[in-house]
Structures are given as C-alpha cells and as structure tokens.
Design an enzyme around this catalytic site. Structure first.
Site, mmCIF file in Angstrom:
data_model
loop_
_atom_site.group_PDB
_atom_site.id
_atom_site.type_symbol
_atom_site.label_atom_id
_atom_site.label_comp_id
_atom_site.label_asym_id
_atom_site.label_seq_id
_atom_site.Cartn_x
_atom_site.Cartn_y
_atom_site.Cartn_z
ATOM 1 C CD GLU A 102 -18.546 51.598 53.584
ATOM 2 O OE1 GLU A 102 -19.702 51.444 53.156
ATOM 3 O OE2 GLU A 102 -17.963 52.689 53.599
ATOM 4 C CE LYS A 148 -24.978 47.552 59.549
ATOM 5 N NZ LYS A 148 -25.305 48.503 58.465
ATOM 6 C CG ASP A 190 -26.061 51.405 48.454
ATOM 7 O OD1 ASP A 190 -25.910 51.067 47.267
ATOM 8 O OD2 ASP A 190 -25.333 51.004 49.374
HETATM 9 N N1 LIG Z 1 -30.624 42.558 60.707
HETATM 10 C C1 LIG Z 1 -29.907 41.579 60.177
HETATM 11 N N2 LIG Z 1 -30.293 40.311 60.328
HETATM 12 C C2 LIG Z 1 -29.563 39.307 59.795
HETATM 13 N N3 LIG Z 1 -28.424 39.487 59.109
HETATM 14 C C3 LIG Z 1 -27.988 40.741 58.934
HETATM 15 C C4 LIG Z 1 -28.699 41.848 59.455
HETATM 16 N N4 LIG Z 1 -28.033 42.978 59.145
HETATM 17 C C5 LIG Z 1 -26.975 42.591 58.433
HETATM 18 N N5 LIG Z 1 -26.929 41.260 58.302
HETATM 19 C C6 LIG Z 1 -25.905 40.493 57.601
HETATM 20 O O1 LIG Z 1 -24.692 41.195 57.666
HETATM 21 C C7 LIG Z 1 -24.253 41.548 56.359
HETATM 22 C C8 LIG Z 1 -23.613 42.916 56.377
HETATM 23 O O2 LIG Z 1 -24.587 43.833 56.816
HETATM 24 P P1 LIG Z 1 -24.689 45.290 56.207
HETATM 25 O O3 LIG Z 1 -24.674 45.176 54.723
HETATM 26 O O4 LIG Z 1 -25.856 45.981 56.795
HETATM 27 O O5 LIG Z 1 -23.366 45.901 56.765
HETATM 28 P P2 LIG Z 1 -22.701 47.181 56.261
HETATM 29 O O6 LIG Z 1 -21.476 47.368 57.060
HETATM 30 O O7 LIG Z 1 -23.690 48.290 56.267
HETATM 31 O O8 LIG Z 1 -22.380 46.743 54.785
HETATM 32 P P3 LIG Z 1 -22.235 47.571 53.480
HETATM 33 O O9 LIG Z 1 -20.852 47.288 53.041
HETATM 34 O O10 LIG Z 1 -23.264 46.992 52.556
HETATM 35 O O11 LIG Z 1 -22.482 48.991 53.813
HETATM 36 C C9 LIG Z 1 -25.496 41.470 55.497
HETATM 37 O O12 LIG Z 1 -25.182 41.189 54.189
HETATM 38 C C10 LIG Z 1 -26.269 40.355 56.148
HETATM 39 O O13 LIG Z 1 -25.802 39.109 55.716
#
Ligand SMILES: Nc1ncnc2c1ncn2[C@@H]1O[C@H](COP(=O)(O)OP(=O)(O)OP(=O)(O)O)[C@@H](O)[C@H]1O
Length: 807
Positions: A56, A80, A175
């Site tokens: 997201e 991230k 979640d």
């Molecule tokens: N620490 C990590 N190590 C390896 N891959 C990761 C890691 N963190 C995230 N990812 C990859 O990145 C993708 C997106 O990460 P994440 O879901 O944490 O992002 P987000 O922006 O919080 O997404 P969401 O829409 O679920 O809130 C994950 O599905 C995973 O494939």
C-alpha cells in the site's frame, strides 16, 4: 616443447576457452573498469537493489550495506520506501506508518519482523527491515497445495508465539493474514506489516476501529457495532490462517450467492450462520483446535494462551512456554538503548512528554504525539545541540533555520557507545550458549544455520544477527563513521546489526535480476566477517533517555533536507565516471505510479458502507480458558441479543470517495478483492471439471461448480434462506456473532456431515491453489485456454497479494 597457447574463441560477447568455459566478458576486456561504473542508487548507507514487493505504501526494495573492506559481507535489508509527498496527502497513511514504526521498535521476537532503522531524505521515508529471504507464506502454501500437519503445526506455533509476544506488549496486530506472513530461508514464519497495530490496555482492551482484511477479520469486527476485544480478533485471524495452512483454502468460501465475497455483510452473515466445514484430510485434533478458534462469539473463542496449551501444539509446548521476558532479554542485548529505559513495554516508551496525563492515552497513542504542523519547519542542526539538550524537542524548532546540511540524527546521545557492541564472548545468552559449540573457522556462530533448537521441542528458533564477528574485531573504531548527513534516522535509536544473519543471498546471486541494476556490484565472499559496528556512529545515534520521542517525531516531519537519493560515493563502485542520476534513481521514483494511486482510491471507495458507531462499550467478561482438550466444546448459551447492524465502520477515509473513478474500475476491483476467493471463483467460472488428486493421491475428477452454481447443500440452503433477507446492503440483518446460533457444539455436528455431503469441494479448492503454482503453466482442465487462464489467475493473485482490501 613449447606449450600450445590457449586458443580463445569469440562467441557473442563472451570469450570462451577451448573447453567453452567462459573466460571473461568482452565488455570487461574492452572496458575493464566498466563493471565498476554501474550506477547504483543508494539510500542512506544502503545500496538499493531490486523490488521485493509492493504494498500500500509503495515498493519494498532489497538493500544492502556498502562494503568497507574486501572481507566484509554486505548486510541485506528490506527497505520499505514511502514517498513523503504521498504521506502529506493522506493522514491515515501517516498514522499507519508511525504506528508500524513505533510498534516494531519495541518488538524483538524471532517470528516478528525486525526493524533495523528508519531513514528519510527529502523524498522518501525508508523503513529498513531485516531481509526475510524465504518468500511470501501464501505462495509457499500455493506451491505445496496445503501443508503437512507437522509443518503447519510448527509454523502455527511460531505464529502463536509471535502473537502472544506482541499481546504481552499490549499490542494487537489487527491485520493478520497470509499475505502479511513471510518465511525466512529456513522456513520460519515472520509476521510483518504492522500498519494496523494498536495498543490495548488491561483495564480496557476493547476497540472500535474495524480493520483487517475481510476474509480474516473476526465477525465481531464486521457485524457488530460494539467495541470488540482486540486480542480475540487476532485469534480469529490466526484460526483462518491455520485453516488455510491445513486445508489449502480459506474457510467459508463456498457461498455461491456471493462467490467473490464482494458483499461483505453477506459474507459475514454466511460465516456466522454456516457451520465450519473441514476437508477430510484435516485430522480430529487440529479440527478441534480450529473449532475453538473459529467461534464467532469472541467470548467463547479461545485465548492465545489457551491455544498454546492445546494438545495439537504439544510438540511445541517447550517453545511456546518461552515467556515474552525471554525475548525481551534478547531485546536488551540487541537494543540496549531501550532497556535502559526500563520496561520495553508500551506505556513508558510510547507515551509522549506532551501528554503527561496517563488518562489521555488513546488508541492512537502509539503515534508519537506532536504538533505536526508546528514541526513542519526546517530541521535543527546537530552541531547546535548540546548533549543536555538532546531531548528537548523545542530545540528542533528553535534551531530550525540552521544549515540543513549539518543535519544528523535526532535523539543521539554522546555516551554509552560501547553498549551497542554486543560482546557475545562475555555475555552469552542461553541461545548463544546452546549454539556456541557450532562455531567454525575461527568465527563464533551461535548457530551455523541461523537456527536454534529449543530443548525438548522440535521447534527451531531463528536467530537474529547471531553470526558473530571474529572475537577481537567486534568493532572497528577506525572505520569511517556514517557520514551521510543528509539522511536522518527517524526514531531515537539506531541498531546497527554488526552481525549479519547468515543468508543465502548476496548481491551477485540475486534472483531478481530483471529488476536489479546492481547485480554486479563487487561484493565480498559470503562467510567473511560481518560489517563491524561503528561505535562512534552508534554513540551519535543513541538516546538512552528516550524522551525525545516528540523531538523524533518533529524531526520526522521537520528534517526535510534537499538531498535526493544519493549515488554511491565510496567503495569500489565509486570509481566511476560521472553517474547518470536519473538512471540511478529511476526505479525509486517509480514508487507512486498513477495506477497505484488509482487503486488506493478505489480501496477507499470500497469502504462506502462504513459508518462510525457510537454505541456504548460493552463489558466483556473475562474468559475462562483453562479447559483445553480435544473434547467437543459444549453448546454455548445466548450471550447477546441478535441485532440489526450495519458493517462497522471501517475508516474515515471511506468518505473520500473519488467520483472520478468510473464504475467499471470499482466493479473490477470488487471482483478481485479476495485473494483466494476471487481466484477460486474466477477459475470455477471457466472450468467445469478439474482433474485432481485427493488426499490419498488418487486421481479424481472434481466438479468445480454445478450448473446451478450450488457448491453444496448446506451452502445452498443457507443461501436460500438468506436471499429473502438481503435486499439492501446498507441495512442488513446479520446475526450477532455473540449469539449461540453457530456455537461450537452445533457447528461440530453439521460440519462433518456437510463435508461428507460434498467431499469434492475442499479438494476442488485445494486444486485451485495448486493450479497457481508458479512453475506450472498448465492445469488439466478440459478444452480451455490454459495459459490465458493461468496468467489471469496469477494476475489476480498478485493483485491481491498487494492489495488485499481492508474493511
Ligand atoms: N522484510 C522483508 N523481506 C523480504 N521481503 C519483504 C519484506 N518486507 C516486505 N517484503 C515484500 O514486500 C511486499 C510488500 O510489503 P508490505 O506488505 O510490508 O508492504 P505494505 O506497503 O505494508 O503492504 P500492505 O499493502 O500489505 O500494507 C511483501 O509482500 C513482501 O513480498
């Protein structure tokens, strides 16, 4: 005799010797230093590589530390990246980010993602997490179709241990779902994505904000306007996850009237009215556990502690009996700056100096309180601050006009730098003691494989950063300190991981070549000494008082410097000709594409049914979780009257409906919002018979859906009952999950019958998952365009992996 000179042949751009062994790329011959001239984007001290995933907030990138010496192993991280301008526009997003950061700061558990640090520059906030290399859990289940019981048991024990730990910290995840679970390289579970995390308090742990993804959200979140017991909602989600592990599909996905789950109210009506059904291959003991967890009435749902004592998890009782304090001990070793503040728990560390009244704590107290607008000023310079003023957030404002280039971290502390250097030799932990004997080649490893066996338990615990440096080289004071002044660590801590976790990856071996322009960065061999911590750097970043949370937050807002993503300026790759800046940052700039924004807006749109409830809080009696056995749960009595409800609100952002989005987009999105369910139905819609294997390995023909669309008798009957009552989504009679209509005992009886009546259904769903295996291009349907369907399924799956809708 003169030796025959080796003949080299040219084929393509590769020079080969007579045995056709590649000798050297011609590019390297012609341009010997070109290899080092690759442009590499960096973010703070990290080189940024391929995209690991997208969520997201934007992209998650692989990163690794720059090597300072030939023997250094770059440490991998996942970064991230969140565009700052996207946060400004979206207050909810901001809240989520700070929640996640503040929660992760205080969680150190082997099954919870580890926050390394948080950095920002003018464009991005980068949440630097440990890199978890084993991939996404839902894909793992897809590949395997479903998990073996022993494997599911181990992973579920890890999930429960992590959840129990965070609950012990007063935090609820809210979640939990397959998409938020990752696997490390040893196939240990890692809980991620703490964007919805919240605090609860012992005296009142009820919450009102409904969140989570529909398929995993506890019924009370959706069908009741009453406050809900937060921990029990997490328990429900764990149950759905366990079900998915064992069955290979999600529970309650067979309502033919609502095959994609578009109608959330109806979905929950179905959940609360329909007995839980099991495929035949789930054995009685895990069934019993699932029946205790997936109880719509939260009062009757088991607690995490009760789950830990369940017979099915017996093999892992030793692991599960490890108290949260033990993990805190690890925390104190790894993050001494937190332990010096005493309790690592939430209340002391999260409370803001600006709100001394403890009663003022609210549900958002994880978010560092601050006058955000006030703080949006130029940042303070490090040089102007004295040690004694470190914690004075007002200084940040006072010094706002100082030179941005001098900006450093906020919350640094001049002393105690040595605390950062974890002296394994002098203070081995039990885990380290257990594993120290595995040392090899002069290096002290707590575990060769990065795993530790819990005595008396088959469970192995992954270690964090346990690969130690050679004794005597724990730190390198001579090393150049982290000098990227333009970057700011958000948060009053910095946890350099001096001992990189042993890992199978180093940049040259990346799987994601397509997306990674940094593949050829010269790196050091694996197994060499990890990067030493820089004690000065640590010192500079440390703030043991922890009082500058406000300041930290201010800095988060305020320290906006003008630098963009920097290019590598040191190390081998620095010996380059002038870099192409745009090339280097191009990938990062692509974080927020219009498509992403559109989807986010659609997401908001989809919360149209939300309505904030003002009903009084309900006191929920403490549960009795002492009894756990494999006996059937007695029928529950009615606890609450049934009620007429609307789905509880979901988010304030629901009002932000964007009229510009056309209906078609919304419809498409609606159709796709459940990762498994939508996939299931999309596949079912186009095929009639699937050749599959039942649990005994026999090949069976499975009807996906009969022509009338009925998946089974039970579902059909209920759907017929429901069809008369559902005419308007906004005002819908939904049975209260607290009522006894679906309670344990009754559910149990109908469950197995229902399953028997339609034995193929579960197999069918599992087939659905198996057909999505990435390495399979075909599935054995009859007369269909297999490639096209598989690719559609994969697209949908990928879409939902990224964008699981939240209610
Ligand atoms: N620490 C990590 N190590 C390896 N891959 C990761 C890691 N963190 C995230 N990812 C990859 O990145 C993708 C997106 O990460 P994440 O879901 O944490 O992002 P987000 O922006 O919080 O997404 P969401 O829409 O679920 O809130 C994950 O599905 C995973 O494939």
């Amino acid at each position: 005799m003169a030796s025959v000179p080796k003949r080299h042949t040219y084929s393509g751009n590769v020079v080969t010797d007579r045995n056709h062994h590649s000798v050297q790329k011609t590019n390297d011959i012609l341009h010997p230093i070109r290899k080092n001239q690759r442009k590499h984007a960096t973010f703070g001290p990290y080189i940024v590589g391929s995209t690991l995933g997208e969520g997201e907030f934007g992209k998650v990138k692989l990163g690794w530390t720059k090597a300072f010496s030939p023997n250094e192993v770059p440490k991998q991280v996942a970064i991230k990246l969140i565009r700052r301008d996207s946060i400004k526009k979206d207050a909810d997003k901001e809240v989520k980010i700070y929640r996640e950061i503040n929660a992760l700061k205080h969680l150190t558990h082997p099954n919870i993602i580890y926050l390394e640090e948080v950095l920002q520059n003018s464009k991005y906030i980068g949440i630097v997490l440990e890199f978890v290399s084993g991939g996404e859990f839902y894909k793992y289940i897809q590949r395997k179709r479903r998990l073996k019981e022993s494997s599911a048991c181990r992973l579920f024990a890890q999930l429960i241990s992590g959840v129990d730990y965070m609950h012990s910290k007063g935090l609820v995840h809210r979640d939990l779902k397959l998409e938020n679970l990752l696997l490390d390289k040893h196939e240990n579970l890692v809980i991620t994505d703490f964007g919805f995390v919240n605090e609860f308090f012992e005296d009142n742990e009820l919450m009102r904000t409904s969140c989570g993804s529909p398929c995993y959200a506890a019924p009370e979140l959706v069908v009741s306007t009453k406050a809900y017991e937060a921990r029990k909602a997490d328990v429900w989600s764990c149950g759905v996850i366990l079900y998915a592990m064992l069955a290979g599909y999600l529970p309650w996905d067979d309502d033919h009237e609502n095959p994609t789950g578009d109608d959330i109210a109806r979905l929950y009506q179905y959940i609360t009215q329909t007995p839980l059904k099991f495929p035949e291959y789930i054995t009685p003991v895990p069934r019993d556990l699932l029946r205790r967890i997936l109880v719509p009435n939260p009062r009757r749902r088991v607690s995490v502690r009760a789950i830990q004592r369940h017979e099915w998890l017996k093999p892992h009782h030793a692991f599960l009996s490890i108290q949260p304090n033990y993990w805190d001990e690890q925390l104190r070793k790894e993050r001494p700056q937190l332990s010096t503040r005493g309790d690592v728990g939430r209340h002391t560390t999260y409370s803001s100096p600006t709100s001394p009244d403890p009663k003022s704590r609210d549900r958002n107290s994880l978010i560092i309180e601050s006058t955000m607008e006030q703080s949006r000023v130029s940042p303070q310079p490090l040089a102007s601050r004295s040690a004694s003023s470190t914690n004075d957030s007002s200084l940040i404002l006072n010094n706002a006009k100082m030179n941005e280039k001098e900006l450093r971290v906020v919350g640094e502390h001049p002393s105690d730098s040595t605390k950062y250097v974890r002296d394994i030799k002098n203070s081995p932990s039990p885990i380290e003691q257990t594993t120290a004997r595995h040392s090899s080649k002069g290096k002290k490893h707590t575990s060769v494989a990065g795993l530790v066996t819990i005595p008396g338990s088959p469970t192995t615990v992954r270690t964090r950063d346990i690969l130690s440096e050679p004794i005597g080289q724990v730190s390198d004071p001579g090393r150049k300190a982290f000098t990227q002044e333009e970057f700011h660590r958000i948060g009053n801590y910095h946890v350099p991981r001096s001992r990189p976790r042993p890992t199978s990856y180093y940049p040259g071996l990346s799987r994601n070549n397509a997306d990674n322009s940094l593949m050829d960065i010269p790196v050091n061999k694996l197994g060499a000494t990890g990067r030493s911590s820089d004690s000065k750097n640590l010192d500079r970043l440390y703030n043991p008082e922890g009082k500058s949370l406000n300041a930290v937050h201010d800095s988060t807002k305020a320290t906006i410097s003008n630098n963009a993503i920097m290019l590598l300026s040191e190390g081998p790759a620095a010996k380059t000709s002038p870099v192409d800046y745009h090339h280097a940052i191009g990938d990062l700039n692509a974080v927020d594409q219009p498509t992403t924004e559109a989807i986010v807006k659609m997401n908001e749109d989809l919360a149209y049914k939300a309505a904030e409830s003002g009903s009084p809080r309900e006191k929920i009696d403490p549960e009795n979780d002492s009894m756990i056995s494999t006996k059937k749960e007695p029928n529950a009595s009615t606890d609450d009257e049934g009620m007429e409800t609307q789905p509880e609100n979901v988010s304030r952002s629901s009002k932000k409906s964007d009229a510009s989005l056309n209906k078609e987009n919304r419809k498409n999105y609606d159709r796709k919002r459940f990762s498994f369910m939508s996939l299931y139905s999309s596949l079912n819609g186009s095929r009639s018979t699937v050749e599959s294997r039942n649990s005994k390995g026999n090949s069976v023909a499975v009807s996906s859906r009969n022509p009338s669309g009925q998946s089974n008798k039970t579902g059909s009957k209920i759907a017929q009952q429901q069809s008369g009552t559902i005419s308007d989504n906004s005002v819908l009679k939904v049975p209260n999950p607290d009522s006894n209509a679906n309670d344990g005992g009754k559910r149990n009886e109908t469950t197995d019958n229902a399953e028997d009546r339609n034995p193929g259904r579960s197999v069918r769903a599992s087939v659905m998952i198996s057909t999505l295996r990435e390495d399979e291009n075909t599935w054995s349907s009859e007369g269909h365009n297999v490639d096209a369907q598989t690719s559609t399924a994969r697209k949908v799956l990928n879409f939902f992996k990224r964008r699981s809708m939240r209610v």
